[in-house]
Write a protein that holds these residues in place. Sequence first.
Motif, PDB file in Angstrom:
ATOM      1  N   ASP A 225     -20.806  15.085  -2.326  1.00  0.00           N
ATOM      2  CA  ASP A 225     -20.119  16.140  -1.587  1.00  0.00           C
ATOM      3  C   ASP A 225     -20.596  16.190  -0.142  1.00  0.00           C
ATOM      4  N   GLU A 226     -21.884  15.964   0.082  1.00  0.00           N
ATOM      5  CA  GLU A 226     -22.387  15.929   1.454  1.00  0.00           C
ATOM      6  C   GLU A 226     -21.722  14.815   2.256  1.00  0.00           C
ATOM      7  N   LYS A 227     -21.482  13.685   1.608  1.00  0.00           N
ATOM      8  CA  LYS A 227     -20.814  12.578   2.292  1.00  0.00           C
ATOM      9  C   LYS A 227     -19.361  12.907   2.579  1.00  0.00           C
ATOM     10  N   LEU A 228     -18.709  13.607   1.653  1.00  0.00           N
ATOM     11  CA  LEU A 228     -17.341  14.034   1.900  1.00  0.00           C
ATOM     12  C   LEU A 228     -17.263  14.929   3.137  1.00  0.00           C
ATOM     13  N   LEU A 229     -18.200  15.856   3.244  1.00  0.00           N
ATOM     14  CA  LEU A 229     -18.188  16.790   4.368  1.00  0.00           C
ATOM     15  C   LEU A 229     -18.527  16.108   5.690  1.00  0.00           C
ATOM     16  N   SER A 230     -19.336  15.071   5.640  1.00  0.00           N
ATOM     17  CA  SER A 230     -19.794  14.433   6.876  1.00  0.00           C
ATOM     18  C   SER A 230     -18.990  13.202   7.243  1.00  0.00           C
ATOM     19  N   ARG A 231     -17.908  12.906   6.483  1.00  0.00           N
ATOM     20  CA  ARG A 231     -17.110  11.732   6.791  1.00  0.00           C
ATOM     21  C   ARG A 231     -16.521  11.846   8.198  1.00  0.00           C
ATOM     22  N   PRO A 232     -16.589  10.779   8.992  1.00  0.00           N
ATOM     23  CA  PRO A 232     -16.045  10.839  10.355  1.00  0.00           C
ATOM     24  C   PRO A 232     -14.561  11.202  10.352  1.00  0.00           C
ATOM     25  N   LYS A 233     -14.125  11.822  11.444  1.00  0.00           N
ATOM     26  CA  LYS A 233     -12.737  12.255  11.541  1.00  0.00           C
ATOM     27  C   LYS A 233     -11.773  11.073  11.455  1.00  0.00           C
ATOM     28  N   SER A 234     -12.188   9.946  12.015  1.00  0.00           N
ATOM     29  CA  SER A 234     -11.329   8.769  11.976  1.00  0.00           C
ATOM     30  C   SER A 234     -11.081   8.312  10.545  1.00  0.00           C
ATOM     31  N   SER A 235     -12.113   8.418   9.705  1.00  0.00           N
ATOM     32  CA  SER A 235     -11.950   8.030   8.310  1.00  0.00           C
ATOM     33  C   SER A 235     -11.002   8.980   7.604  1.00  0.00           C
ATOM     34  N   MET A 236     -11.090  10.274   7.945  1.00  0.00           N
ATOM     35  CA  MET A 236     -10.192  11.249   7.340  1.00  0.00           C
ATOM     36  C   MET A 236      -8.747  10.940   7.714  1.00  0.00           C
ATOM     37  N   GLU A 237      -8.533  10.603   8.990  1.00  0.00           N
ATOM     38  CA  GLU A 237      -7.188  10.297   9.427  1.00  0.00           C
ATOM     39  C   GLU A 237      -6.668   9.036   8.742  1.00  0.00           C
ATOM     40  N   GLU A 238      -7.562   8.030   8.630  1.00  0.00           N
ATOM     41  CA  GLU A 238      -7.166   6.789   7.973  1.00  0.00           C
ATOM     42  C   GLU A 238      -6.850   7.029   6.511  1.00  0.00           C
ATOM     43  N   LYS A 239      -7.661   7.873   5.869  1.00  0.00           N
ATOM     44  CA  LYS A 239      -7.433   8.162   4.465  1.00  0.00           C
ATOM     45  C   LYS A 239      -6.126   8.916   4.263  1.00  0.00           C
TER      46      LYS A 239
ATOM     47  N   ASP B  52     -15.326   2.335   1.668  1.00  0.00           N
ATOM     48  CA  ASP B  52     -16.508   1.840   2.366  1.00  0.00           C
ATOM     49  C   ASP B  52     -17.473   2.968   2.711  1.00  0.00           C
ATOM     50  N   TRP B  53     -16.924   4.135   3.111  1.00  0.00           N
ATOM     51  CA  TRP B  53     -17.786   5.226   3.553  1.00  0.00           C
ATOM     52  C   TRP B  53     -18.685   5.729   2.429  1.00  0.00           C
ATOM     53  N   LYS B  54     -18.267   5.536   1.175  1.00  0.00           N
ATOM     54  CA  LYS B  54     -19.087   5.983   0.050  1.00  0.00           C
ATOM     55  C   LYS B  54     -20.382   5.185  -0.044  1.00  0.00           C
ATOM     56  N   ARG B  55     -20.332   3.927   0.462  1.00  0.00           N
ATOM     57  CA  ARG B  55     -21.480   3.050   0.320  1.00  0.00           C
ATOM     58  C   ARG B  55     -22.560   3.324   1.356  1.00  0.00           C
ATOM     59  N   VAL B  56     -22.238   4.040   2.420  1.00  0.00           N
ATOM     60  CA  VAL B  56     -23.239   4.360   3.428  1.00  0.00           C
ATOM     61  C   VAL B  56     -23.974   5.597   2.948  1.00  0.00           C
ATOM     62  N   ARG B  57     -24.975   5.401   2.113  1.00  0.00           N
ATOM     63  CA  ARG B  57     -25.579   6.527   1.413  1.00  0.00           C
ATOM     64  C   ARG B  57     -26.625   7.257   2.252  1.00  0.00           C
ATOM     65  N   LYS B  58     -27.230   6.568   3.196  1.00  0.00           N
ATOM     66  CA  LYS B  58     -28.361   7.156   3.901  1.00  0.00           C
ATOM     67  C   LYS B  58     -27.964   7.795   5.227  1.00  0.00           C
ATOM     68  N   ILE B  59     -26.791   7.474   5.745  1.00  0.00           N
ATOM     69  CA  ILE B  59     -26.389   7.971   7.050  1.00  0.00           C
ATOM     70  C   ILE B  59     -25.245   8.949   6.864  1.00  0.00           C
ATOM     71  N   TYR B  60     -25.583  10.207   6.730  1.00  0.00           N
ATOM     72  CA  TYR B  60     -24.575  11.241   6.616  1.00  0.00           C
ATOM     73  C   TYR B  60     -25.212  12.577   6.960  1.00  0.00           C
ATOM     74  N   GLU B  61     -24.386  13.507   7.390  1.00  0.00           N
ATOM     75  CA  GLU B  61     -24.882  14.810   7.802  1.00  0.00           C
ATOM     76  C   GLU B  61     -25.233  15.639   6.574  1.00  0.00           C
ATOM     77  N   ARG B  62     -26.436  16.186   6.577  1.00  0.00           N
ATOM     78  CA  ARG B  62     -26.902  16.960   5.429  1.00  0.00           C
ATOM     79  C   ARG B  62     -26.288  18.356   5.458  1.00  0.00           C
ATOM     80  N   SER B  63     -25.845  18.817   4.301  1.00  0.00           N
ATOM     81  CA  SER B  63     -25.289  20.163   4.190  1.00  0.00           C
ATOM     82  C   SER B  63     -25.853  20.925   3.006  1.00  0.00           C
ATOM     83  N   LYS B  64     -26.815  20.326   2.296  1.00  0.00           N
ATOM     84  CA  LYS B  64     -27.469  20.981   1.168  1.00  0.00           C
ATOM     85  C   LYS B  64     -28.975  20.787   1.273  1.00  0.00           C
TER      86      LYS B  64
END
Length: 591
Positions: A276-290, A344-356
């Motif tokens: 869920d933290e990765k979902l929240l921190s996904r870059p805007k470009s990825s959201m648009e692409e998705k 691909d963004w799911k695999r970047v496990r260590k680089i994401y904005e923390r929210s918990k």
Amino acid sequence: MILQRPVSMLHICRLSSPPKLFSPFKPSSLSSSSSCIRISQSWLIQPNRSRIRSFGAATATAAAATTTATSATATADKKGGGTFFAEDSVTWTSLGISFRLSQALSNMGLQRPSLIQAACIPDILSRNDVVVAAETGSGKTHGYLVPLIDKLCEANAEADQETNQPHRLGLVLCPNVMLCEQVVRMANSLCDDNGERLLNVGAVCGRQGWPADEPDIIVSTPAALLNYLYAIDQERRRHFNFIRGVKYVVFDEADMLLCGSFQNQVIRLINMFRFDEKLLSRPKSSMEEKASDSTTDTPMHVEIEDYKDLQTDVIQEEDEKADGVTDVEVQTEETEAGLNKRKDWKRVRKIYERSKQYIFVAATLPLNGKKTAGGVLKQMFPDASWVSGNYLHHHNPRLEQKWVEVTVDTQVDALINAVNQGSQALDSGDGLKRTMVFANTVEAVEAVAKILLGAGIECFRYHSDSSLQERTKNLVEFRQKGGVLVCTDAAARGLDIPNVFHVIQAEFATSAVDFLHRVGRTARAGQHGLVTSLYTESNRALVGAVHQAGILDEPVEKVFSRKRGFRNKLKKRGISKVGGDTLSVGERMMA
């Protein structure tokens, strides 16, 4: 670099890695004269010396929030002075707690914080991931509940002013229903001057379903929570809202939750929250692409669909870790292979904005090995702040210990004498006399209870073969009426029974964890206590080593093994050949 602070007994120490709580096993530490090994009815006297353990500085709030590990020193006299409460100058408000919550704590008799509370509260308020490892009875539960309630009260006040603010949740995971209910009682006892609860705290465990009123803190077992999220909520919508709303996750009795039968469930939950933290921190470009990939699915619908695929992703991640594949390698391999960029963004496990925020609390936390609870935490949360107690894995200086060697012929009389003598010496402070008698098996508990009843000593039973209702009833009566509670180690961990002055080991513990949790049922919250340990010839070497550890100011864990009995460890080390009586206490007493 060590920063000296004006508060005596407390220091801050910046470390590059979590503090090493255990020293390596040294065979020489067990070598002693026969008088040290052959102990019979001898009193353990704690040496009057300074102790240095990892601990937190209570008054240096800002500095404590930035340290990777927190340390402190406490000097204890033989009577245990200065081993529980922080200095008089340290108050709840000086630690950053609001006046309203500070007043609620004072109203329930908690006028000042304990050492461990003063140490961990600043780190928890700073939103760091925190590992709190401290001896039993040191105040760890309020150590995490107080800052958690403080932050949620503040969040609720902000939400009242801004209607679009999502409801923030705290989650406390415990290994069993009894501990869940205890945490709920402690949290709900914090009330304002009008007697109203500061927050709504509910349990999801046993037969208790989801609270009818919207809770601020949920206390649950891992199995009950997963069952709610998956079995009951088929559409995953409540699942999604709950995971998104949880901002603080506490793992009480973390060493138990991260090992054994709980481990897979807990790791699965951690991965869900990180997902869920990765979902929240996904870059805007990825959201648009998705969003452009599907013209029919809304972002919310897509995210819920991602949750449905989470179990498969978690299994894949665990397989990759087992194969030694790094995160960077996985991402690179996927890119080179031209796999679906949507994942691909799911695999970047260590680089994401923390929210918990994740908080781990334990009274015993082995670090020696990657598969121990401490080893797992070092791997999964390398940047967490570690706070450990002055007497973690050591003898409590407020605890007086008596050792009695028994035989098949003398064990019953020794047990009855210990219960009677302890009852005569008890001064619980509330006028009630409480003694806990521990045995290793259900059969042994029943045998001990039968012997005590035959001697005219009323007692309560507590073990896993009893129903939850019976265990609850016996605990309530033991708290209210006092007396004797005969139990297995099911009653040794986590349960806070006030004013237990005397603990008797009818059967000696087989691991450091069991030993520390048993003796930790007394001498809690700054009080003094007595432990009487009955042991046989087969336990003589182990008892001598435990006694020696107290004299040498060494960790008790050094003379135990978490995974196997002490006799096997001695054989492996070639230190001593241990023989003797191998009958269980039940067989010996019923012989």
